[in-house]
Design an enzyme around this catalytic site. Structure first.
Site, mmCIF file in Angstrom:
data_model
loop_
_atom_site.group_PDB
_atom_site.id
_atom_site.type_symbol
_atom_site.label_atom_id
_atom_site.label_comp_id
_atom_site.label_asym_id
_atom_site.label_seq_id
_atom_site.Cartn_x
_atom_site.Cartn_y
_atom_site.Cartn_z
ATOM 1 N N LYS A 30 -60.991 -63.104 -9.767
ATOM 2 C CA LYS A 30 -61.981 -62.180 -9.194
ATOM 3 C C LYS A 30 -61.324 -60.843 -8.827
ATOM 4 O O LYS A 30 -61.866 -59.770 -9.110
ATOM 5 C CB LYS A 30 -62.605 -62.826 -7.948
ATOM 6 C CG LYS A 30 -63.494 -61.923 -7.141
ATOM 7 C CD LYS A 30 -64.808 -61.630 -7.821
ATOM 8 C CE LYS A 30 -65.534 -60.501 -7.125
ATOM 9 N NZ LYS A 30 -66.806 -60.159 -7.725
ATOM 10 N N ARG B 284 -72.762 -49.626 2.238
ATOM 11 C CA ARG B 284 -71.452 -50.008 2.751
ATOM 12 C C ARG B 284 -70.340 -49.395 1.910
ATOM 13 O O ARG B 284 -70.368 -49.439 0.702
ATOM 14 C CB ARG B 284 -71.321 -51.535 2.760
ATOM 15 C CG ARG B 284 -72.246 -52.170 3.787
ATOM 16 C CD ARG B 284 -72.162 -53.667 3.754
ATOM 17 N NE ARG B 284 -72.648 -54.219 2.500
ATOM 18 C CZ ARG B 284 -72.590 -55.505 2.192
ATOM 19 N NH1 ARG B 284 -72.045 -56.349 3.035
ATOM 20 N NH2 ARG B 284 -73.063 -55.938 1.059
ATOM 21 N N CYS C 85 -66.558 -54.278 -2.885
ATOM 22 C CA CYS C 85 -65.811 -55.082 -3.864
ATOM 23 C C CYS C 85 -64.726 -54.249 -4.532
ATOM 24 O O CYS C 85 -63.546 -54.423 -4.243
ATOM 25 C CB CYS C 85 -66.767 -55.645 -4.920
ATOM 26 S SG CYS C 85 -67.906 -56.864 -4.256
ATOM 27 N N TYR D 41 -75.941 -60.590 0.880
ATOM 28 C CA TYR D 41 -76.255 -60.262 -0.511
ATOM 29 C C TYR D 41 -75.893 -61.397 -1.472
ATOM 30 O O TYR D 41 -76.498 -61.527 -2.530
ATOM 31 C CB TYR D 41 -75.533 -58.977 -0.926
ATOM 32 C CG TYR D 41 -76.161 -57.735 -0.335
ATOM 33 C CD1 TYR D 41 -77.141 -57.030 -1.023
ATOM 34 C CD2 TYR D 41 -75.805 -57.282 0.931
ATOM 35 C CE1 TYR D 41 -77.742 -55.901 -0.480
ATOM 36 C CE2 TYR D 41 -76.392 -56.154 1.482
ATOM 37 C CZ TYR D 41 -77.359 -55.469 0.766
ATOM 38 O OH TYR D 41 -77.950 -54.356 1.320
ATOM 39 N N ASP E 91 -76.356 -68.272 9.531
ATOM 40 C CA ASP E 91 -75.872 -66.904 9.724
ATOM 41 C C ASP E 91 -75.795 -66.608 11.212
ATOM 42 O O ASP E 91 -76.641 -67.069 11.979
ATOM 43 C CB ASP E 91 -76.776 -65.883 9.025
ATOM 44 C CG ASP E 91 -76.028 -64.594 8.712
ATOM 45 O OD1 ASP E 91 -75.788 -64.311 7.518
ATOM 46 O OD2 ASP E 91 -75.659 -63.868 9.668
ATOM 47 N N GLY F 44 -66.935 -46.915 -4.262
ATOM 48 C CA GLY F 44 -67.346 -47.493 -2.993
ATOM 49 C C GLY F 44 -67.714 -48.942 -3.115
ATOM 50 O O GLY F 44 -67.313 -49.627 -4.056
HETATM 51 N N1 LIG Z 1 -72.440 -58.191 -2.569
HETATM 52 C C1 LIG Z 1 -71.852 -58.318 -3.740
HETATM 53 O O1 LIG Z 1 -72.255 -57.700 -4.707
HETATM 54 C C2 LIG Z 1 -70.713 -59.274 -3.930
HETATM 55 C C3 LIG Z 1 -70.374 -59.661 -5.229
HETATM 56 C C4 LIG Z 1 -69.360 -60.567 -5.407
HETATM 57 C C5 LIG Z 1 -68.656 -61.068 -4.306
HETATM 58 N N2 LIG Z 1 -68.980 -60.652 -3.058
HETATM 59 C C6 LIG Z 1 -68.234 -61.222 -1.924
HETATM 60 O O2 LIG Z 1 -69.060 -62.169 -1.268
HETATM 61 C C7 LIG Z 1 -68.728 -62.196 0.119
HETATM 62 C C8 LIG Z 1 -69.981 -61.940 0.922
HETATM 63 O O3 LIG Z 1 -70.462 -60.658 0.579
HETATM 64 P P1 LIG Z 1 -71.934 -60.168 0.910
HETATM 65 O O4 LIG Z 1 -72.129 -58.935 0.150
HETATM 66 O O5 LIG Z 1 -72.889 -61.297 0.742
HETATM 67 O O6 LIG Z 1 -71.769 -59.830 2.466
HETATM 68 P P2 LIG Z 1 -72.948 -59.550 3.504
HETATM 69 O O7 LIG Z 1 -72.343 -58.747 4.584
HETATM 70 O O8 LIG Z 1 -74.163 -59.081 2.806
HETATM 71 O O9 LIG Z 1 -73.278 -61.001 4.078
HETATM 72 C C9 LIG Z 1 -72.389 -61.715 4.836
HETATM 73 C C10 LIG Z 1 -73.187 -62.477 5.883
HETATM 74 O O10 LIG Z 1 -72.291 -63.344 6.572
HETATM 75 C C11 LIG Z 1 -72.696 -63.406 7.922
HETATM 76 N N3 LIG Z 1 -71.589 -63.937 8.707
HETATM 77 C C12 LIG Z 1 -70.460 -63.331 9.116
HETATM 78 N N4 LIG Z 1 -69.681 -64.210 9.768
HETATM 79 C C13 LIG Z 1 -70.322 -65.385 9.781
HETATM 80 C C14 LIG Z 1 -70.026 -66.677 10.305
HETATM 81 N N5 LIG Z 1 -68.880 -66.917 10.923
HETATM 82 N N6 LIG Z 1 -70.944 -67.633 10.145
HETATM 83 C C15 LIG Z 1 -72.113 -67.412 9.513
HETATM 84 N N7 LIG Z 1 -72.439 -66.210 8.974
HETATM 85 C C16 LIG Z 1 -71.552 -65.220 9.118
HETATM 86 C C17 LIG Z 1 -73.110 -61.982 8.241
HETATM 87 O O11 LIG Z 1 -73.945 -61.915 9.374
HETATM 88 C C18 LIG Z 1 -73.826 -61.577 6.945
HETATM 89 O O12 LIG Z 1 -75.202 -61.831 6.995
HETATM 90 C C19 LIG Z 1 -67.639 -61.139 0.323
HETATM 91 O O13 LIG Z 1 -66.383 -61.733 0.245
HETATM 92 C C20 LIG Z 1 -67.846 -60.225 -0.864
HETATM 93 O O14 LIG Z 1 -66.653 -59.537 -1.201
HETATM 94 C C21 LIG Z 1 -70.014 -59.785 -2.836
#
Ligand SMILES: NC(=O)c1ccc[n+]([C@@H]2O[C@H](COP(=O)([O-])OP(=O)(O)OC[C@H]3O[C@@H](n4cnc5c(N)ncnc54)[C@H](O)[C@@H]3O)[C@@H](O)[C@H]2O)c1
Length: 422
Positions: free
Chosen positions: A218, A345, A272, A13, A33, A269
């Site tokens: 954050k 999630r 975050c 995301y 990824d 939920g």
């Molecule tokens: N989604 C949100 O709204 C949001 C907002 C702010 C911050 N965040 C933070 O950003 C970070 C990522 O969140 P997200 O929502 O994008 O997660 P996500 O699960 O959507 O994406 C994470 C991706 O990382 C990949 N991955 C896992 N281990 C890996 C590795 N070793 N090498 C390469 N790829 C790998 C997974 O397959 C997945 O596609 C988290 O720390 C989250 O807390 C998310």
């Protein structure tokens, strides 16, 4: 510009929209990824997540050759890590969840062999205080031939920074560009280089601080939301006891010029707000009392909602003495962790629905317009349309205020509205 090739590790995301943004500015972007399906989907110019406008940007970036996805890292000038940062499963009820940095460690070890003098590594994942320094230690251990900021300061071969992401799902494409960014370099030079990189597409201000403060910023933002939601959730429980309409109460209180109470709901939920406050509590358990209490208040709300359903079933059976619990159909409206997204999630709505399906002897149906199939194999639970649920169910439980549910009139009788829209 010293960044010709940019690599984004983790194409979820956060990572995929970020990669697409750099590519849309005609930067060569290598997305990495570990998920083969995600890699294949992106390389077809498609996306595996729901985010408005992202499909067009990814499609253009891939077909024009600026973005490709791979399973293992390749050399680049900047690496942005956007992998998950969950917490470890708790051993005993009441234990404080501890952060799980294994994805960051795996990503750091995967990019380490690619690093060269002059590279920049940015941790974007939401992280407990000290995680960026820890990541730099992992990189240094893997690459003793290079110097890193913790030992070499501004003279380091590789620069390291933490730049947390604060975009709102559903508005990511706009917010990535417009939001101000906190840039927490491990040294002043690390910060300056990170600003240079983000200025490729960020129009908001890039505000410089150090890595630890950026990490805490954050966590503070999300803990602040969690505490405020806990206040609203606690109010909803108090009002229920005192027979007061909490929605009316909050709208009245919010007419005060300096009061802005948030809306209650079925719980908190997502990955975050329900997670990040634990990163503070686990580091400073004796000091983070209010933040800890807010987590407990919000985590207890789903059980309160389930109790309301039990009471509604009992009321229904009392009014229909010829029926038994087996004859009662319950409809749960919304499974996502917030309105108008497909992300299930850590969703309290999904957990509540699953628990009701487990405990209830009759039919349980779910309405979730943002997904095509249910994620859990649960024979007692079926996905149906809004209209079907409205007709079929005896007890209606609104869990998420999706736009599709905001109707002027609702046909059902026995309603539990955790979002105050009916
Ligand atoms: N989604 C949100 O709204 C949001 C907002 C702010 C911050 N965040 C933070 O950003 C970070 C990522 O969140 P997200 O929502 O994008 O997660 P996500 O699960 O959507 O994406 C994470 C991706 O990382 C990949 N991955 C896992 N281990 C890996 C590795 N070793 N090498 C390469 N790829 C790998 C997974 O397959 C997945 O596609 C988290 O720390 C989250 O807390 C998310």
């Amino acid at each position: 510009m010293s960044f010709n090739t940019i690599s984004v590790i983790g194409l979820g995301y956060i990572g995929l929209p970020t990669a697409a943004m750099f590519a849309s500015r005609k930067k060569k972007v290598i997305g990495v990824d570990v998920n083969q399906r995600a890699v294949d989907t992106i390389n077809r110019g498609e996306i595996h997540i729901v985010e408005p406008d992202l499909d067009m940007i990814v499609h253009a970036a891939v077909t024009e050759g600026y973005l490709k996805a791979v399973l293992t890292p390749e050399p680049a000038d900047a690496f942005l890590i956007a992998v998950p940062t969950p917490f470890l499963p708790v051993q005993m009820e009441g234990d404080i969840p501890q952060p799980d940095l294994k994805y960051i460690e795996a990503a750091a070890n995967a990019i380490a062999p690619m690093l060269k003098k002059g590279d920049l590594v940015i941790l974007e994942s939401t992280s407990p205080v000290g995680a960026t320094e820890q990541m730099a230690e992992w990189l240094a251990a893997a690459r003793p031939d290079l110097t890193f900021p913790q030992a070499a300061g501004d003279n380091a071969d590789v620069n390291v920074a933490h730049c947390p992401e604060r975009v709102l799902p559903g508005h990511v494409v706009r917010e990535l560009v417009e939001n101000d960014r906190v840039i927490g370099g491990m040294t002043a030079k690390c910060s300056a280089r990170a600003v240079e990189l983000y200025k490729t597409f960020v129009q908001g201000e890039c505000v410089i601080t150090n890595a630890r403060t950026a990490e805490m910023a954050k966590l503070t933002e999300n803990s602040c939301r969690d505490v405020q939601i806990a206040f609203a959730n606690e109010l909803s429980i108090i009002c229920d006891k005192l027979d007061i309409d909490v929605w009316e109460l909050i709208s009245l209180a919010n007419r005060h010029p300096r009061i802005n109470i948030l809306q209650p709901g079925p719980g908190v939920g997502g990955h975050c707000i329900a997670v990040d406050p634990w990163f503070i509590v686990s580091k400073t358990p004796n000091e983070a009392k209010l933040i800890h209490t807010a987590r407990k208040v919000n985590d207890a709300k789903p059980e309160w909602v389930i109790n309301k359903v039990k009471i509604a079933i009992a009321d229904f059976l009392q009014a229909n003495p010829e029926k038994t619990a087996k004859d009662v159909t319950i409809a749960c409206y919304g499974l996502a962790f917030k309105p108008d997204i497909d992300d299930l999630r850590e969703s309290p709505a999904l957990n509540i629905t699953k628990k009701i399906a487990e405990m209830h002897a009759g039919k349980v149906i779910a309405v979730e317009p943002n997904i095509k199939e249910l994620p859990v194999v649960n024979t007692a639970l079926r996905l149906v349309s809004f209209e079907e649920a409205e007709k079929m169910a005896d007890v209606h439980l609104l869990l998420v205020d999706h736009k599709e549910f905001k109707k002027e009139s609702f046909g059902g009788n026995c309603l539990i509205d955790t979002k105050g829209i009916w």
